[in-house]
Structure formats: C-alpha cells, structure tokens
Design a protein around this motif. Structure first.
Motif, PDB file in Angstrom:
ATOM      1  N   ARG A 117      -8.078   9.111   3.889  1.00  7.97           N
ATOM      2  CA  ARG A 117      -8.798   8.080   3.080  1.00  7.97           C
ATOM      3  C   ARG A 117      -8.200   8.000   1.785  1.00  7.97           C
ATOM      4  O   ARG A 117      -8.176   6.995   1.096  1.00  7.97           O
ATOM      5  CB  ARG A 117     -10.373   8.536   3.019  1.00  7.97           C
ATOM      6  N   ASN A 118      -7.962   9.413   1.268  1.00 11.09           N
ATOM      7  CA  ASN A 118      -7.352   9.286   0.131  1.00 11.09           C
ATOM      8  C   ASN A 118      -5.813   8.711   0.226  1.00 11.09           C
ATOM      9  O   ASN A 118      -5.322   7.861  -0.866  1.00 11.09           O
ATOM     10  CB  ASN A 118      -7.007  10.959  -0.368  1.00 11.09           C
ATOM     11  N   GLN A 120      -5.090   6.230   2.164  1.00  6.96           N
ATOM     12  CA  GLN A 120      -5.183   4.801   2.233  1.00  6.96           C
ATOM     13  C   GLN A 120      -5.588   4.191   0.667  1.00  6.96           C
ATOM     14  O   GLN A 120      -4.844   3.176   0.404  1.00  6.96           O
ATOM     15  CB  GLN A 120      -6.803   4.763   3.104  1.00  6.96           C
ATOM     16  N   THR A 121      -6.498   4.775  -0.265  1.00  2.94           N
ATOM     17  CA  THR A 121      -6.815   4.392  -1.509  1.00  2.94           C
ATOM     18  C   THR A 121      -5.352   4.174  -2.139  1.00  2.94           C
ATOM     19  O   THR A 121      -5.066   3.357  -2.912  1.00  2.94           O
ATOM     20  CB  THR A 121      -7.945   5.177  -2.165  1.00  2.94           C
ATOM     21  N   ARG A 122      -4.810   5.396  -2.190  1.00  2.00           N
ATOM     22  CA  ARG A 122      -3.617   5.470  -3.212  1.00  2.00           C
ATOM     23  C   ARG A 122      -2.345   4.783  -2.793  1.00  2.00           C
ATOM     24  O   ARG A 122      -1.595   4.098  -3.311  1.00  2.00           O
ATOM     25  CB  ARG A 122      -3.317   6.766  -3.428  1.00  2.00           C
ATOM     26  N   ASP A 126      -3.305   2.118   6.206  1.00  2.00           N
ATOM     27  CA  ASP A 126      -4.819   1.590   7.062  1.00  2.00           C
ATOM     28  C   ASP A 126      -5.191   2.599   7.951  1.00  2.00           C
ATOM     29  O   ASP A 126      -4.666   2.911   9.029  1.00  2.00           O
ATOM     30  CB  ASP A 126      -4.076   0.270   7.609  1.00  2.00           C
TER      31      ASP A 126
END
Ligand SMILES: Cc1ncc(COP(=O)(O)O)c(C=O)c1O
Length: 400
Positions: A117-118, A120-122, A126
């Motif tokens: 998830r980290n 994904q954000t940075r 996907d």
C-alpha cells in the motif's frame, strides 16, 4: 621482519592449523574479506556462485546457510535478509515499478500488504486483492507483474487454490511469489507441487520461525530456481546493503538439524489441540487447514500430501464473548504466552479483531473475536489443560 609489539599483536606470528573437521561448520565474521592478490581481486565477478568480496555479499557461513535453505525448499539459489519482512520488501522493491499491477491474497501477512500500500501511494503501483480460495477473483490485466501467495494464509489459515492460481499466473506471465513460512519447505515443495508438478518462481521464508526455532533470531530468505531472477534480486540485495550477521547465520544453521523433528511434532500437537478445541462450546469456529470444515481444506489435502501443517490453530469465540472477556481469557493462560510470532519452543497466543483487517469481505468466517494459538514444544495435554483452566475462569467471570 622484526615487528613492534603493537604490530605483532595484530599480525600474529603463529597460526594454528586452520582446518579440522567439526560437527558444525566454522563461523566466519566479516566486513572486510582479504584478497590473496590483485589477481584474486580482479579475476572475481559478482555472479560467481561463491564470490567473496565483502561481508554484505556473503561469507562461507552465510552461503552455507543459504544453500541449505534453498535445498530445504526445493529451490536452487538463495539470498538472506535480516528479517522475513525485509526479504518480502526486497522482492517488492526489486520487481515492482511504476504502473505495475500486483495481486495480493486477502489473508496475506499484514505488514506485506502495508508495504505494498505504501508503494502504491508513493510509486503508483496498483495493488489488487484476490480471494485465495476462489481463483476466479484473480483477474490479471496486461499490467500484472506479480502475485503474492501464502499457504496457508495469515491468522485465518485458509489454504489457497495454489494449483489454479499458479496456472493462471503462468498463463498471463505473472511472477508467482509464495510466502513459504507456514509450509517451511516441509509441508510441501513449493517448486514441485501437486499432480501437475507446478512451481512458483520465488519463495520468501521468515527463517525467524521454524529454521531459527528459538524465538530469539530474526532472519528471512528469498529462494528461486531461476538464475536470471536470482541475479536481479542479488543486485537489489547488494545496493540496498541487506546483510545478516555470521553469528545469527551460524545459530540458524545449527537449528536446522532439528527443524523437521520440531515441525512434525508441532504439526501433530496442533492437530491434537484442534480436535479438542472443536469440542468446546465457547468457540464458534476452529480454523486449521487439516480440518474438513476449514476453508481451503481440499486444496491443503491436494498439496500437503504428507499430512503436515505448521503448529498454528485459530479459534473464533462465540459473539457473546466481548473484548473484555477474550482479553481475560488470554490473560489467564499460563503456558501460552502473549506474543507475536511462532515456530519457537514456547506456545504463544494472540488476539485479533478481524473487523477492518481484510480488504475483501469473508463469508466463510463467523462473527466474533479471533485468538490464534501457536503451538510450541510443550506436551499437548498440558496445553489443553491450560486452555481448559482459562475457559473455566472465563465462565466464572461471565456468570458474576
Ligand atoms: C507469514 C509470515 N511471513 C513473514 C513474516 C515476517 O517475518 P519476520 O518477523 O522475520 O519479519 C511473518 C512474521 O510473523 C509471518 O507470519
């Protein structure tokens, strides 16, 4: 050359003969590795199987352990990392790039999901979640790069449909990575499993659990059979400065001798406990892949043909037991200690509220608080007695 005392203390004049035969291999501690000559320095290459150049790269101690882990899991090449999670992160950071799609099992080890998830954000990766017991929920697009598998999955212990998931991934050229900590190379061979002799591309193993066996060392590994993939991971391992201490490697190496005996013992104890737990009215559900009522049981039967499982069993309390009651239960256990991890000599217990823990809804699980038991090396009858005592006190508390 006559030396001053200070120099002589460093460059010792006498050296005992170096090689004797011992039960355990000698331990090498190194940051600097001394080259015999400039020839030795310039004639080496990092792709040599045992390239000794610097401590981070490897020593006889770490290469020996790595070879044993690769052999244990049915792979060929291995890399060692300072924890299971750092081995997971090595794979993710090496193989995923901006725009890639990665598929993750709903019951994957939580911090792996958090790492993804980290990313994904940075970095715009996907992250897609699939249901491990329903391969039709894995729908790779042409951007799909990697699928994370875990058999059985964390905490709720569903065994995935490995055969269909791996076949589908292969058909779409998606790399398959298995968190092999639960099976540990002993419940099944990740590089040759099932009737069709399928293989994953990479395994990651938290050596912190069964290979260490002591509850006192953190370590992880990444194993593959593919030399090109190994070299790709090796470069990332090197530039990230991932290294383990020789002392830790020697300790894990020493524990490997007893690993299968411990694993099978803990597997058997968990089965004994699971049968007993199923008879207790306080539990709405008992989760263990060898139980025919557990999700993914038929996949476990298909893959783990030797009948073994890790020593983990989870229970879901009846809904009338609230957090206060389940906490009181955990606090009243005496042999089971409250703590994370598994695979050590001491039995452990941990409680979880599944609400908010999973990306996808699960219809196969009852409502209620979950407690996971990690079975150590104590006698299973004593462990049963310990749970029975805590349940008795819980009933008294409920009736007060
Ligand atoms: C399934 C699984 N994978 C990986 C890890 C991470 O291992 P470590 O604690 O060595 O970072 C754990 C730790 O609990 C785990 O349960």
């Amino acid at each position: 050359m006559k030396k001053n005392r200070q120099t002589a203390l460093i460059h010792a004049p006498r050296k005992a003969p170096q090689y004797i035969s011992t039960v355990q291999p000698p331990l090498f501690r190194a940051s600097t590795i001394i080259f015999e000559s400039t020839d030795a320095l310039f004639n080496r290459h990092w792709t040599d199987r045992y390239d000794y150049s610097y401590g981070t790269h490897g020593t006889p101690t770490t290469f020996t352990l790595g070879d044993q882990i690769a052999q244990l899991e049915g792979g060929e090449y291995s890399l060692l990392a300072p924890s299971g999670l750092s081995a997971i992160n090595l794979v993710n950071s090496c193989l995923l790039a901006h725009g890639d799609e990665v598929w993750v099992a709903n019951n994957i080890y939580g911090p792996n999901m958090e790492h993804l998830r980290n990313l994904q954000t940075r970095y715009g990766i996907d992250v897609k979640v699939y249901n491990p017991i329903d391969a039709s929920t894995f729908q790779p697009s042409d951007k799909a790069k990697l699928i994370w598998l875990e058999a059985a999955g964390s905490i709720t212990l569903e065994f995935p449909d490995l055969t269909q998931l791996v076949k589908k991934a292969q058909a779409h050229q998606v790399l398959t990575v298995l968190d092999n900590t639960w099976g540990a190379g002993l419940a099944f061979n990740a590089f040759d499993f099932g009737a069709e002799h399928l293989s994953v591309d990479i395994t990651v193993h938290a050596l912190t659990k069964y290979p260490s066996g002591g509850g006192d060392i953190l370590m992880g590994s990444v194993v593959t059979r593919d030399q090109k993939l190994h070299h790709q991971l090796f470069r990332m391992h090197a530039i990230q400065g991932i290294a383990i201490s020789g002392d830790d490697a020697a300790q894990v190496q020493r524990s490997l001798a007893s690993m299968q005996v411990r694993y099978e013992h803990q597997s058997q104890s968990a089965l004994t406990l699971m049968q007993w737990l199923k008879q207790q009215p306080e539990f709405a559900q008992v989760l263990h892949p060898a139980d025919s009522a557990s999700a993914g049981h038929t996949y476990w039967e298909e893959i783990c043909t030797n009948g073994h499982s890790a020593g983990l069993v989870s229970v879901i309390f009846q809904p009338e037991y609230d957090l206060k009651a389940v906490r009181a239960f955990c606090d009243r256990l005496s042999l089971f200690k409250l703590g994370f991890s598994w695979g050590g000599p001491i039995s452990l217990v941990m409680l979880y509220d599944l609400k908010g823990m999973r990306a996808l809804e699960h219809t196969h699980l009852q409502q209620g608080l979950l407690v996971r038991f990690c079975i150590g090396l104590e006698h299973p009858q004593d462990l049963i007695q310990d749970i029975e005592n805590a349940l008795k006190q819980l009933k008294i508390l409920q009736n007060e």
